[in-house]
Each structure stands twice: as structure tokens, then as C-alpha cells.
Design a protein around this motif. Structure first.
Motif, PDB file in Angstrom:
ATOM      1  N   GLN A 169     -10.471  11.044   1.669  1.00 13.19           N
ATOM      2  CA  GLN A 169     -10.261  10.647   0.333  1.00 13.19           C
ATOM      3  C   GLN A 169      -9.542  11.659  -0.557  1.00 13.19           C
ATOM      4  O   GLN A 169      -8.743  11.635  -1.285  1.00 13.19           O
ATOM      5  CB  GLN A 169     -11.463  10.246  -0.378  1.00 13.19           C
ATOM      6  CG  GLN A 169     -11.985   8.884  -0.020  1.00 13.19           C
ATOM      7  CD  GLN A 169     -13.379   8.632  -0.555  1.00 13.19           C
ATOM      8  OE1 GLN A 169     -14.425   9.236  -0.086  1.00 13.19           O
ATOM      9  NE2 GLN A 169     -13.561   7.597  -1.474  1.00 13.19           N
ATOM     10  N   VAL A 175      -6.064  12.351   0.803  1.00 16.16           N
ATOM     11  CA  VAL A 175      -5.123  11.214   0.224  1.00 16.16           C
ATOM     12  C   VAL A 175      -4.967  11.687  -1.121  1.00 16.16           C
ATOM     13  O   VAL A 175      -3.429  11.546  -1.623  1.00 16.16           O
ATOM     14  CB  VAL A 175      -5.793   9.876   0.321  1.00 16.16           C
ATOM     15  CG1 VAL A 175      -4.888   8.996  -0.471  1.00 16.16           C
ATOM     16  CG2 VAL A 175      -5.598   9.441   1.813  1.00 16.16           C
ATOM     17  N   ARG A 184      -4.994   7.242   5.391  1.00 16.58           N
ATOM     18  CA  ARG A 184      -5.420   5.950   4.924  1.00 16.58           C
ATOM     19  C   ARG A 184      -5.752   5.116   5.969  1.00 16.58           C
ATOM     20  O   ARG A 184      -6.765   4.458   6.077  1.00 16.58           O
ATOM     21  CB  ARG A 184      -4.374   5.058   4.048  1.00 16.58           C
ATOM     22  CG  ARG A 184      -4.153   5.826   2.685  1.00 16.58           C
ATOM     23  CD  ARG A 184      -3.199   5.263   1.912  1.00 16.58           C
ATOM     24  NE  ARG A 184      -3.139   5.303   0.416  1.00 16.58           N
ATOM     25  CZ  ARG A 184      -2.721   6.370  -0.210  1.00 16.58           C
ATOM     26  NH1 ARG A 184      -1.858   7.225   0.671  1.00 16.58           N
ATOM     27  NH2 ARG A 184      -2.719   6.466  -1.295  1.00 16.58           N
ATOM     28  N   LYS A 220      -9.690   3.683   6.926  1.00 18.34           N
ATOM     29  CA  LYS A 220      -9.990   2.533   7.145  1.00 18.34           C
ATOM     30  C   LYS A 220     -10.915   2.374   8.610  1.00 18.34           C
ATOM     31  O   LYS A 220     -11.834   1.701   8.531  1.00 18.34           O
ATOM     32  CB  LYS A 220      -8.664   1.643   7.305  1.00 18.34           C
ATOM     33  CG  LYS A 220      -9.001   0.161   7.267  1.00 18.34           C
ATOM     34  CD  LYS A 220      -7.701  -0.580   7.615  1.00 18.34           C
ATOM     35  CE  LYS A 220      -7.847  -2.105   7.703  1.00 18.34           C
ATOM     36  NZ  LYS A 220      -6.988  -2.941   7.557  1.00 18.34           N
ATOM     37  N   ASN A 266     -12.865   1.560   1.183  1.00 22.29           N
ATOM     38  CA  ASN A 266     -11.619   1.126   1.897  1.00 22.29           C
ATOM     39  C   ASN A 266     -10.527   0.629   1.018  1.00 22.29           C
ATOM     40  O   ASN A 266      -9.444   0.785   0.817  1.00 22.29           O
ATOM     41  CB  ASN A 266     -12.265   0.197   2.813  1.00 22.29           C
ATOM     42  CG  ASN A 266     -10.922  -0.179   3.964  1.00 22.29           C
ATOM     43  OD1 ASN A 266     -10.013   0.780   4.129  1.00 22.29           O
ATOM     44  ND2 ASN A 266     -11.000  -1.275   4.550  1.00 22.29           N
ATOM     45  N   ILE A 286      -9.190   3.487  -1.395  1.00 23.35           N
ATOM     46  CA  ILE A 286      -8.248   4.459  -0.491  1.00 23.35           C
ATOM     47  C   ILE A 286      -6.746   3.744  -0.326  1.00 23.35           C
ATOM     48  O   ILE A 286      -5.713   4.430  -0.054  1.00 23.35           O
ATOM     49  CB  ILE A 286      -8.919   4.925   0.791  1.00 23.35           C
ATOM     50  CG1 ILE A 286      -8.373   6.368   0.755  1.00 23.35           C
ATOM     51  CG2 ILE A 286      -8.523   4.121   2.093  1.00 23.35           C
ATOM     52  CD1 ILE A 286      -9.494   7.318   1.854  1.00 23.35           C
ATOM     53  N   ALA A 287      -6.838   2.511  -0.290  1.00 21.15           N
ATOM     54  CA  ALA A 287      -5.663   1.648  -0.005  1.00 21.15           C
ATOM     55  C   ALA A 287      -4.896   1.545  -1.312  1.00 21.15           C
ATOM     56  O   ALA A 287      -3.450   1.344  -1.054  1.00 21.15           O
ATOM     57  CB  ALA A 287      -6.072   0.034   0.380  1.00 21.15           C
TER      58      ALA A 287
END
Length: 143
Positions: A97, A100, A113, A117, A138, A141-142
Motif C-alpha cells: 500500500q 503504491v 496492485r 490483490k 483490495n 488499492i485498486a
């Protein structure tokens, strides 16, 4: 006793934080199931990224990004030894996280990512009581 260490640390100094990360990593490899080590580890990571992070541009200095990379690799190494270590996977998810958010790259991760997942799916198997939380992470983060 880990929480007592937080009272005396200079969290503005990256070298101090790196030293503490190395110290707690030794404890983690000694007893990977000890949640207190992992909680302190997560607190240290949050200090690494919060001290000089620029909230408007989501950037951090290279030495702090390097500390994040090193901790991600440490988790990978531990997971090679303890494949179902919930705490190692959880820490790695948190580090993904951070990666990203700040655009930090690690050689072993092509797409953070996608890696996150997959890690969420593994964590749902290892820790089914928190599966809704992993679904939430999830989704976040998407974005």
C-alpha cells in the motif's frame, strides 16, 4: 516493551528508524508469530513515510524509499521460510500500500496492485475472520 521504545526515538532521523527496523527484524525472524514485533514494525514504517512525506505530491526521499524496499524484501525472505505467516503477509500488504501510494518500485514486484490483490486472497485463506477487511484493502488499492 516495544511501545516504550517509541517514547525515546528520534523519528525525524532516518538512520535511527533504519536501526530500529533492523532491530525489530531480528526479533521478527526469531518469533514470526509474535504480533507485538509486527505492530512495532508497522509503527516504524508509518514513521518512515510520515516524517518527510509531502501530502500534496505523495513523494518521499530516496533513503526512506530504500528503507521501505528493504522491509518489503525482508518480508519476502521470511515468507520463503514461513509461507503461511499471517503477520508477514499483513506487513507485506501494508508495505505494498505504501509502495503504491508513493510510487516505490521493487525489482521483485512487477505490478504492486496485482501483488496486493493476490496477497489479499492469500490472507483471506490464512485469516478468514478478517476477510472483509482484506476485501476493503483490495478495493482501496485498486483505486
Amino acid at each position: 516493551a516495544w511501545h516504550r521504545r517509541t517514547l525515546f526515538l528520534d523519528t525525524n532521523n532516518i538512520e535511527t528508524l533504519k536501526g530500529e527496523l533492523e532491530f525489530v527484524s531480528n526479533a521478527i525472524f526469531t518469533e514470526p508469530a509474535d504480533q507485538s514485533c509486527w505492530i512495532y514494525h508497522r509503527w516504524l514504517i508509518s514513521r518512515v513515510v510520515s516524517v518527510d512525506a509531502n501530502p500534496s505530491s505523495y513523494t518521499i526521499t530516496e533513503d526512506r524509499a530504500t528503507a521501505i524496499r528493504e522491509q518489503f524484501i525482508m518480508c519476502q525472505e521470511l515468507l520463503e521460510l514461513e509461507a503461511n505467516s499471517k503477520w508477514a503477509m499483513f506487513a507485506q500488504l501494508f508495505l505494498l500500500q505504501v509502495m503504491v501510494r508513493f510510487g516505490i518500485q521493487v525489482e521483485t514486484v512487477i505490478e504492486p496492485r496485482t501483488e496486493a490483490k493476490n496477497l489479499c486472497l492469500k490472507l483471506k485463506d490464512v485469516d478468514p475472520l478478517h476477510s472483509n477487511y482484506y476485501d476493503f484493502v483490495n478495493e482501496q488499492i485498486a483505486l
